[in-house]
Design a protein around this motif. Structure first.
Motif, PDB file in Angstrom:
ATOM      1  N   ILE A  26       0.826  -1.206   0.000  1.00  0.00           N
ATOM      2  CA  ILE A  26       0.000   0.000   0.000  1.00  0.00           C
ATOM      3  C   ILE A  26       0.857   1.251   0.000  1.00  0.00           C
ATOM      4  O   ILE A  26       0.596   2.210  -0.710  1.00  0.00           O
ATOM      5  N   SER A  27       1.928   1.245   0.769  1.00  0.00           N
ATOM      6  CA  SER A  27       2.777   2.425   0.871  1.00  0.00           C
ATOM      7  C   SER A  27       4.217   1.993   1.023  1.00  0.00           C
ATOM      8  O   SER A  27       4.525   0.797   1.131  1.00  0.00           O
ATOM      9  N   THR A  28       5.105   2.971   1.038  1.00  0.00           N
ATOM     10  CA  THR A  28       6.523   2.730   1.216  1.00  0.00           C
ATOM     11  C   THR A  28       6.898   2.991   2.668  1.00  0.00           C
ATOM     12  O   THR A  28       6.358   3.893   3.307  1.00  0.00           O
ATOM     13  N   ALA A  29       7.831   2.185   3.183  1.00  0.00           N
ATOM     14  CA  ALA A  29       8.256   2.361   4.568  1.00  0.00           C
ATOM     15  C   ALA A  29       8.898   3.726   4.770  1.00  0.00           C
ATOM     16  O   ALA A  29       9.596   4.247   3.888  1.00  0.00           O
ATOM     17  N   ARG A  48      11.922  10.368   5.777  1.00  0.00           N
ATOM     18  CA  ARG A  48      12.216  10.081   4.374  1.00  0.00           C
ATOM     19  C   ARG A  48      11.639   8.736   3.989  1.00  0.00           C
ATOM     20  O   ARG A  48      11.468   7.845   4.822  1.00  0.00           O
ATOM     21  N   LEU A  49      11.316   8.604   2.695  1.00  0.00           N
ATOM     22  CA  LEU A  49      10.856   7.325   2.174  1.00  0.00           C
ATOM     23  C   LEU A  49      12.050   6.408   1.940  1.00  0.00           C
ATOM     24  O   LEU A  49      13.098   6.834   1.457  1.00  0.00           O
ATOM     25  N   LEU A  50      11.889   5.140   2.267  1.00  0.00           N
ATOM     26  CA  LEU A  50      12.910   4.147   1.968  1.00  0.00           C
ATOM     27  C   LEU A  50      12.660   3.555   0.584  1.00  0.00           C
ATOM     28  O   LEU A  50      11.642   3.828  -0.045  1.00  0.00           O
ATOM     29  N   SER A  51      13.594   2.781   0.106  1.00  0.00           N
ATOM     30  CA  SER A  51      13.358   2.069  -1.145  1.00  0.00           C
ATOM     31  C   SER A  51      12.271   1.028  -0.933  1.00  0.00           C
ATOM     32  O   SER A  51      11.899   0.713   0.204  1.00  0.00           O
ATOM     33  N   LYS A  52      11.780   0.481  -2.022  1.00  0.00           N
ATOM     34  CA  LYS A  52      10.614  -0.413  -1.965  1.00  0.00           C
ATOM     35  C   LYS A  52      10.877  -1.616  -2.859  1.00  0.00           C
ATOM     36  O   LYS A  52      11.663  -1.536  -3.820  1.00  0.00           O
ATOM     37  N   PHE A 118      11.714  -7.050  -7.699  1.00  0.00           N
ATOM     38  CA  PHE A 118      12.232  -5.806  -8.252  1.00  0.00           C
ATOM     39  C   PHE A 118      12.443  -4.801  -7.129  1.00  0.00           C
ATOM     40  O   PHE A 118      11.611  -4.666  -6.232  1.00  0.00           O
ATOM     41  N   LEU A 119      13.552  -4.087  -7.204  1.00  0.00           N
ATOM     42  CA  LEU A 119      13.826  -2.990  -6.272  1.00  0.00           C
ATOM     43  C   LEU A 119      13.397  -1.677  -6.910  1.00  0.00           C
ATOM     44  O   LEU A 119      13.727  -1.406  -8.073  1.00  0.00           O
ATOM     45  N   VAL A 120      12.653  -0.872  -6.160  1.00  0.00           N
ATOM     46  CA  VAL A 120      12.278   0.485  -6.580  1.00  0.00           C
ATOM     47  C   VAL A 120      13.098   1.450  -5.732  1.00  0.00           C
ATOM     48  O   VAL A 120      12.739   1.755  -4.591  1.00  0.00           O
ATOM     49  N   PRO A 121      14.243   1.924  -6.237  1.00  0.00           N
ATOM     50  CA  PRO A 121      15.130   2.753  -5.406  1.00  0.00           C
ATOM     51  C   PRO A 121      14.468   4.013  -4.859  1.00  0.00           C
ATOM     52  O   PRO A 121      14.726   4.412  -3.720  1.00  0.00           O
ATOM     53  N   SER A 122      13.594   4.641  -5.661  1.00  0.00           N
ATOM     54  CA  SER A 122      12.954   5.880  -5.215  1.00  0.00           C
ATOM     55  C   SER A 122      11.898   5.629  -4.144  1.00  0.00           C
ATOM     56  O   SER A 122      11.544   6.533  -3.384  1.00  0.00           O
ATOM     57  N   GLY A 123      11.364   4.415  -4.113  1.00  0.00           N
ATOM     58  CA  GLY A 123      10.341   4.086  -3.146  1.00  0.00           C
ATOM     59  C   GLY A 123       8.928   4.429  -3.582  1.00  0.00           C
ATOM     60  O   GLY A 123       7.978   4.169  -2.847  1.00  0.00           O
ATOM     61  N   HIS A 124       8.761   4.987  -4.765  1.00  0.00           N
ATOM     62  CA  HIS A 124       7.414   5.381  -5.195  1.00  0.00           C
ATOM     63  C   HIS A 124       7.279   5.261  -6.706  1.00  0.00           C
ATOM     64  O   HIS A 124       8.265   5.152  -7.439  1.00  0.00           O
ATOM     65  N   ALA A 125       6.033   5.296  -7.161  1.00  0.00           N
ATOM     66  CA  ALA A 125       5.737   5.222  -8.591  1.00  0.00           C
ATOM     67  C   ALA A 125       5.843   6.606  -9.227  1.00  0.00           C
ATOM     68  O   ALA A 125       5.897   7.626  -8.538  1.00  0.00           O
ATOM     69  N   GLU A 126       5.891   6.610 -10.564  1.00  0.00           N
ATOM     70  CA  GLU A 126       5.977   7.857 -11.331  1.00  0.00           C
ATOM     71  C   GLU A 126       4.733   7.983 -12.209  1.00  0.00           C
ATOM     72  O   GLU A 126       4.164   6.980 -12.652  1.00  0.00           O
ATOM     73  N   SER A 127       4.341   9.219 -12.481  1.00  0.00           N
ATOM     74  CA  SER A 127       3.198   9.459 -13.351  1.00  0.00           C
ATOM     75  C   SER A 127       3.596   9.298 -14.812  1.00  0.00           C
ATOM     76  O   SER A 127       4.682   9.712 -15.225  1.00  0.00           O
ATOM     77  N   VAL A 128       2.725   8.677 -15.584  1.00  0.00           N
ATOM     78  CA  VAL A 128       2.975   8.501 -17.014  1.00  0.00           C
ATOM     79  C   VAL A 128       2.919   9.851 -17.729  1.00  0.00           C
ATOM     80  O   VAL A 128       3.716  10.139 -18.620  1.00  0.00           O
ATOM     81  N   THR A 129       1.980  10.684 -17.351  1.00  0.00           N
ATOM     82  CA  THR A 129       1.799  11.975 -18.010  1.00  0.00           C
ATOM     83  C   THR A 129       2.188  13.109 -17.071  1.00  0.00           C
ATOM     84  O   THR A 129       2.290  12.933 -15.860  1.00  0.00           O
ATOM     85  N   SER A 130       2.373  14.280 -17.630  1.00  0.00           N
ATOM     86  CA  SER A 130       2.634  15.484 -16.844  1.00  0.00           C
ATOM     87  C   SER A 130       1.605  16.541 -17.214  1.00  0.00           C
ATOM     88  O   SER A 130       1.038  16.530 -18.311  1.00  0.00           O
ATOM     89  N   ASN A 131       1.355  17.442 -16.294  1.00  0.00           N
ATOM     90  CA  ASN A 131       0.400  18.524 -16.527  1.00  0.00           C
ATOM     91  C   ASN A 131       1.146  19.803 -16.870  1.00  0.00           C
ATOM     92  O   ASN A 131       2.224  20.073 -16.325  1.00  0.00           O
TER      93      ASN A 131
END
Length: 288
Positions: A26-29, A48-52, A118-131
């Motif tokens: 659900i979330s990142t540690a 701070r967010l940890l990796s995920k 899979f390791l997600v170094p940033s700890g979070h997802a990215e948006s496909v589009t930008s506004n």
């Protein structure tokens, strides 16, 4: 949960395996730095967010040996790859394989199960589009751009509709010659260039003074007065007539050639307009 697509970069993993389960959490540690008070409790100094980690359980049914050969170089990349899930198409994860992919062969090797981590170094997802926030949509859901006519500054308020803080990409364009940009934010500022613009030098620009694309019949060119010599070679006569004929200027009347000239011809002249500064003539000029 059913997935119609799980892509790693440009590779569709579901063409190589059956996806049994995906664990994204659900979330990142969170990691919190605290300072114990002299009294009860503690104060949070920083968070701070940890990796995920993401885990995918899979099954391979057919061509197990060949599938392993195809899968290994795809997974074992040493750089981050984008991982997409069809149930959440508006985001992706920047991932890299973590640890060994352990598999188990079942029923005398007729099918294989395993897990990819899979390791997600940033700890979070990215948006496909930008506004995009600009003058056209200012005042809408993306934010506002408000010019200050008194001091020439511009106030920009960006509405971040994501779940985490983000840094905007700002494109700046000068409407006049200026050697300085100053950007002030909530947590800092940046200055680019010389705020005094003290050099006093106006940089020259290239301008187009005439284009026959907007004057296809060459109507801006006028016949010269009789007796006007050719400025390049007075051996060429100039009292003939030139007229536009379907695709360009043609010699309609060759005119006369006097005793000092050897070739008949005509000549038209166009006076170039002033440039944007009101100057007529240029130090460097060319035409073709």
């Amino acid at each position: 949960m059913d997935y119609s697509s799980v892509k790693l970069g440009d590779i569709e993993l579901m063409k190589l395996m059956i996806i049994n389960d995906v664990r994204r959490g659900i979330s990142t540690a969170m990691n919190n730095s605290i300072y114990d008070r002299y009294s009860d409790g503690s104060d949070v100094i920083a968070s701070r967010l940890l990796s995920k980690k993401l885990e995918i359980d899979f099954t391979i049914l057919d061509n197990i040996v060949e599938t392993k050969k195809k899968l290994s170089p795809i997974i074992s990349q040493k750089n981050l790859q984008k991982l997409f899930f069809s149930d959440d198409p508006n985001i992706y994860w920047n991932v890299i394989a973590d640890g060994e992919i352990k598999v188990t062969e079942h029923n005398n090797g007729k099918y294989t199960t395993g897990t990819i981590t899979f390791l997600v170094p940033s700890g979070h997802a990215e948006s496909v589009t930008s506004n995009i926030l600009n003058a056209t949509n200012s005042g809408g859901e993306n934010g506002t751009i408000t010019p200050n006519k008194t001091n020439g500054s511009i106030e920009i308020k960006v509405n971040n509709k994501g779940t985490l803080p983000t840094f905007p990409k700002i494109k700046l364009t000068n409407v006049s010659e200026n050697g300085y940009f100053g950007i002030v934010g909530v947590k800092g500022l940046i200055g680019l260039g010389n705020i005094n613009e003290a050099d006093g030098v106006t940089n020259p620009m290239s301008e187009q003074l005439y284009d026959s694309a907007s004057d296809t019949s060459f109507s801006d060119f006028k016949d010269v007065a009789p007796g006007t010599p050719n400025p390049q070679n007075n051996w060429l006569a100039t009292n003939g007539k030139l007229e536009f004929q379907t695709d360009g200027l043609r010699l309609k009347d060759q005119g006369t050639v006097d005793s000092r000239q050897g070739v008949a011809g005509g000549m038209k002249v166009m006076t170039l307009p002033a440039d944007s500064n009101g100057h007529v003539g240029a130090v460097n000029f060319y035409s073709y």
